[in-house]
Enzyme design. Structure first.
Site, PDB file in Angstrom:
ATOM      1  N   GLY A  48      56.726  31.756 -37.319  1.00 50.26           N
ATOM      2  CA  GLY A  48      56.147  32.436 -36.138  1.00 50.26           C
ATOM      3  C   GLY A  48      55.532  31.448 -35.164  1.00 50.26           C
ATOM      4  O   GLY A  48      55.364  30.259 -35.431  1.00 50.26           O
ATOM      5  N   HIS A  64      39.639  32.747 -32.992  1.00 44.21           N
ATOM      6  CA  HIS A  64      39.767  31.349 -32.550  1.00 44.21           C
ATOM      7  C   HIS A  64      38.791  30.993 -31.422  1.00 44.21           C
ATOM      8  O   HIS A  64      38.499  29.830 -31.195  1.00 44.21           O
ATOM      9  CB  HIS A  64      41.219  31.003 -32.176  1.00 44.21           C
ATOM     10  CG  HIS A  64      41.649  31.491 -30.829  1.00 44.21           C
ATOM     11  ND1 HIS A  64      42.050  32.767 -30.595  1.00 44.21           N
ATOM     12  CD2 HIS A  64      41.726  30.860 -29.639  1.00 44.21           C
ATOM     13  CE1 HIS A  64      42.352  32.896 -29.323  1.00 44.21           C
ATOM     14  NE2 HIS A  64      42.170  31.759 -28.715  1.00 44.21           N
ATOM     15  N   GLU A 123      43.238  36.098 -17.570  1.00 43.33           N
ATOM     16  CA  GLU A 123      44.471  35.361 -17.845  1.00 43.33           C
ATOM     17  C   GLU A 123      45.465  35.596 -16.711  1.00 43.33           C
ATOM     18  O   GLU A 123      45.522  36.704 -16.163  1.00 43.33           O
ATOM     19  CB  GLU A 123      45.093  35.826 -19.159  1.00 43.33           C
ATOM     20  CG  GLU A 123      44.237  35.489 -20.356  1.00 43.33           C
ATOM     21  CD  GLU A 123      44.927  35.853 -21.657  1.00 43.33           C
ATOM     22  OE1 GLU A 123      45.722  35.052 -22.145  1.00 43.33           O
ATOM     23  OE2 GLU A 123      44.679  36.954 -22.160  1.00 43.33           O
ATOM     24  N   HIS A 183      37.117  38.567 -29.274  1.00 50.44           N
ATOM     25  CA  HIS A 183      36.555  37.443 -28.518  1.00 50.44           C
ATOM     26  C   HIS A 183      35.351  37.823 -27.635  1.00 50.44           C
ATOM     27  O   HIS A 183      34.343  37.134 -27.627  1.00 50.44           O
ATOM     28  CB  HIS A 183      37.630  36.806 -27.636  1.00 50.44           C
ATOM     29  CG  HIS A 183      38.912  36.499 -28.358  1.00 50.44           C
ATOM     30  ND1 HIS A 183      38.940  36.044 -29.655  1.00 50.44           N
ATOM     31  CD2 HIS A 183      40.215  36.583 -27.980  1.00 50.44           C
ATOM     32  CE1 HIS A 183      40.204  35.860 -30.030  1.00 50.44           C
ATOM     33  NE2 HIS A 183      40.993  36.182 -29.037  1.00 50.44           N
ATOM     34  N   LYS A 222      45.173  40.671 -18.227  1.00 51.88           N
ATOM     35  CA  LYS A 222      46.346  39.811 -18.035  1.00 51.88           C
ATOM     36  C   LYS A 222      46.878  39.989 -16.622  1.00 51.88           C
ATOM     37  O   LYS A 222      46.567  40.977 -15.961  1.00 51.88           O
ATOM     38  CB  LYS A 222      47.419  40.173 -19.059  1.00 51.88           C
ATOM     39  CG  LYS A 222      46.954  39.916 -20.496  1.00 51.88           C
ATOM     40  CD  LYS A 222      48.077  39.605 -21.430  1.00 51.88           C
ATOM     41  CE  LYS A 222      47.596  39.455 -22.863  1.00 51.88           C
ATOM     42  NZ  LYS A 222      47.200  38.099 -23.233  1.00 51.88           N
ATOM     43  N   LYS A 249      43.727  31.728 -15.089  1.00 48.02           N
ATOM     44  CA  LYS A 249      43.169  31.669 -16.437  1.00 48.02           C
ATOM     45  C   LYS A 249      41.735  31.155 -16.316  1.00 48.02           C
ATOM     46  O   LYS A 249      41.494  30.060 -15.785  1.00 48.02           O
ATOM     47  CB  LYS A 249      44.015  30.694 -17.263  1.00 48.02           C
ATOM     48  CG  LYS A 249      43.387  30.255 -18.557  1.00 48.02           C
ATOM     49  CD  LYS A 249      43.884  31.086 -19.707  1.00 48.02           C
ATOM     50  CE  LYS A 249      43.147  30.770 -20.975  1.00 48.02           C
ATOM     51  NZ  LYS A 249      43.190  31.844 -21.935  1.00 48.02           N
TER      52      LYS A 249
HETATM   53  C1  BG6 Z   1      44.469  35.926 -28.359  1.00 50.31           C
HETATM   54  C2  BG6 Z   1      45.061  37.165 -27.774  1.00 50.31           C
HETATM   55  O1  BG6 Z   1      43.605  36.237 -29.417  1.00 50.31           O
HETATM   56  O2  BG6 Z   1      43.755  35.226 -27.352  1.00 50.31           O
HETATM   57  C3  BG6 Z   1      45.958  36.835 -26.598  1.00 50.31           C
HETATM   58  O3  BG6 Z   1      45.806  37.853 -28.768  1.00 50.31           O
HETATM   59  C4  BG6 Z   1      45.220  35.990 -25.587  1.00 50.31           C
HETATM   60  O4  BG6 Z   1      46.459  38.011 -25.979  1.00 50.31           O
HETATM   61  C5  BG6 Z   1      44.551  34.805 -26.266  1.00 50.31           C
HETATM   62  O5  BG6 Z   1      46.149  35.546 -24.633  1.00 50.31           O
HETATM   63  C6  BG6 Z   1      43.662  34.058 -25.307  1.00 50.31           C
HETATM   64  O6  BG6 Z   1      43.200  32.909 -25.953  1.00 50.31           O
HETATM   65  P1  BG6 Z   1      42.911  31.577 -25.152  1.00 50.31           P
HETATM   66  O7  BG6 Z   1      42.455  30.610 -26.185  1.00 50.31           O
HETATM   67  O8  BG6 Z   1      44.206  31.189 -24.494  1.00 50.31           O
HETATM   68  O9  BG6 Z   1      41.865  31.937 -24.139  1.00 50.31           O
END
Ligand code: BG6
Length: 454
Positions: free
Chosen positions: A13, A170, A208, A232, A317, A322
């Protein structure tokens, strides 16, 4: 015998090629982890290790170091939902491990498969409950609502101890999110002013420019509220709004974060749910889909510290760019009110992406003979001041798992309370607004709550 065995379920993946392997290779090159590591990549595709690495390389824009991949990666073909292959997998794993091997089992797979894999690794005695040398790592989504999240969690606790479970968000690995507590509690000027007597509002923004890319299958079931807010944005909110923890140990910090999540409410009249124009024409999206790709919320944290302060949460989105940022706006001073000058309020900007750093907006006299005032920004840019590379979120998170540090991972009750809040929001979700661009949304927000968004 290996020092580290990193087993990836779902290794063909996107997550493995975009995040996990690049992070491992960087840690390896920078001598942050033992060179005596094997990455055991598991997948359904009928490939040998060489073919697997070719396949992974073909998916990536930035090529990884082929020599390192050849040295550390082994591919093993298995139908992970079928019990049959697991005895053989145990033999393969046993071939790498000794008493001191740290074993990481990363489930980079759809949540529907969690139950199968958890059951099989348990019954095949690959992972033993309570073994401190073994870690099980999950990615969101942890369920789809409170009820399904509880079911997933119950299942995990049947097989593994909480101490072995690492739930990844993350965002918690991002440099400036780790820095929120430091900025708040290690600076007198903020520690003393971080409450509703001096803070006017807080904006938590994750914009984004991209659409859903190639993730239609997942995204159409999820949408912005579940994909971004549940995880997040609520994590950023709880770190920003939490009270002073008893200590800086992970349990005490998490207790305070949970207390924020327990005290959330929202303004029903100030919600916006949007979908970008063209979403229904994306490949593999249901033509009648009502999935949200944009959410704006006005939220309150009903603790003595923050009662009455609006928190504006926004994510979406296909917006202008971003940008992830937290903006803390302070009240005007009494003198400022008396002067009736067009003065700005002070703002602290915690910048998370694309640049990490912070900014502090202050009022200052325009240099020269006049007495005019303008706002100026003091800026700190992390990348400009750091030595070497700023680690990517996944580097930090994987390193913490290897070292058994849990602060940057979500505890079950954080997930539980965040789902309870999301379920309450979903129950009163207004009709979708189809947006062509971000300016339309900005005007709607201004009209609804009188706030200018960035
Ligand atoms: C992910 C989402 O957890 O975080 C995505 O599933 C999103 O949809 C992404 O684009 C954004 O993460 P980052 O680190 O690019 O801000």
């Amino acid at each position: 015998m290996k020092d580290i065995l990193f087993v990836i379920f779902g290794s063909t993946g996107d997550l493995t090629s975009r995040k996990l392997l690049p992070a491992i290779i960087k840690l390896y090159k920078n001598n942050e982890i033992s060179k005596n590591i094997t990455v055991l990549a598991l997948g359904r595709r009928d490939l040998d290790t060489h073919g697997y690495i070719d396949y992974i390389e073909a998916q990536m824009n930035n090529k990884l170091d082929r020599k390192i991949l050849d040295d550390i990666v082994m591919y093993h073909n298995i139908q992970i939902t079928e019990r049959d292959g697991y005895d053989k997998l145990k033999m393969v794993i046993d071939g790498y491990k000794g008493e001191k091997t740290k074993e990481l089992f990363y489930l980079a797979i759809a949540p529907e498969m969690f139950a199968h894999v958890a059951d099989h690794i348990h019954t095949a005695h690959i992972v033993e409950q309570g073994n401190p040398m073994q870690a099980i790592i999950f990615e969101k989504p942890f369920g789809n609502d409170l009820q399904s999240a509880k079911a997933v969690n119950k299942l995990l606790w049947t097989y593994f101890d909480e101490s072995q479970i690492y739930r990844i968000d993350h965002y918690l690995g991002k440099e400036m999110i780790q820095n929120i507590l430091m900025v708040r509690f290690a600076n007198r000027i903020f520690e003393e002013t971080w409450h509703n007597r001096t803070i006017k509002s807080i904006k938590i923004i994750a914009k984004e420019a991209d659409g859903i890319l190639s993730r239609a299958g997942y995204y159409d079931q999820s949408g912005a509220l579940k994909d971004m807010v549940q995880s997040h944005l609520l994590q950023m909110l709880s770190l920003t709004a939490m009270d002073t923890p008893l200590s800086y140990h992970s349990q005490d910090i998490t207790d305070e974060k949970v207390n924020v999540l327990k005290h959330l409410s929202f303004d029903r009249d100030a919600m916006i749910f949007g979908q970008y124009e063209g979403y229904l024409n994306e490949a593999n999206i249901n033509a009648m889909s009502t999935t949200d790709t944009f959410v704006f919320l006005k939220v309150f944290v009903n603790t003595p510290r923050f009662k009455g302060v609006p928190f504006y949460l926004m994510t979406g989105k296909k917006l202008d760019k971003k940008e992830s940022v937290i903006i803390v706006e302070f009240e005007e001073t009494t003198e400022q009110r008396k002067w009736h000058l067009p003065l700005s309020t002070n703002k602290l900007l915690i910048k998370i992406a694309p640049e990490d750093g912070f900014g502090l907006q202050l009022n200052s006299k325009v240099p020269g003979l006049s007495n005019d005032v303008r706002d100026v920004e003091l800026e700190y840019c992390v990348a400009c001041n750091a030595y070497g590379n700023i680690p990517e979120a996944y580097e930090k998170l994987l390193l913490d798992i290897i070292n058994g540090h849990k602060t940057l991972f979500t505890r079950w009750d954080e997930i539980e309370y965040s789902w309870a809040f999301i379920d309450a929001l979903k129950a009163v979700k207004p009709a979708l607004f189809i947006y062509r661009d971000y300016d339309e949304l900005k005007s709607m927000i201004k009209e609804k709550v009188g706030e200018d968004m960035i």
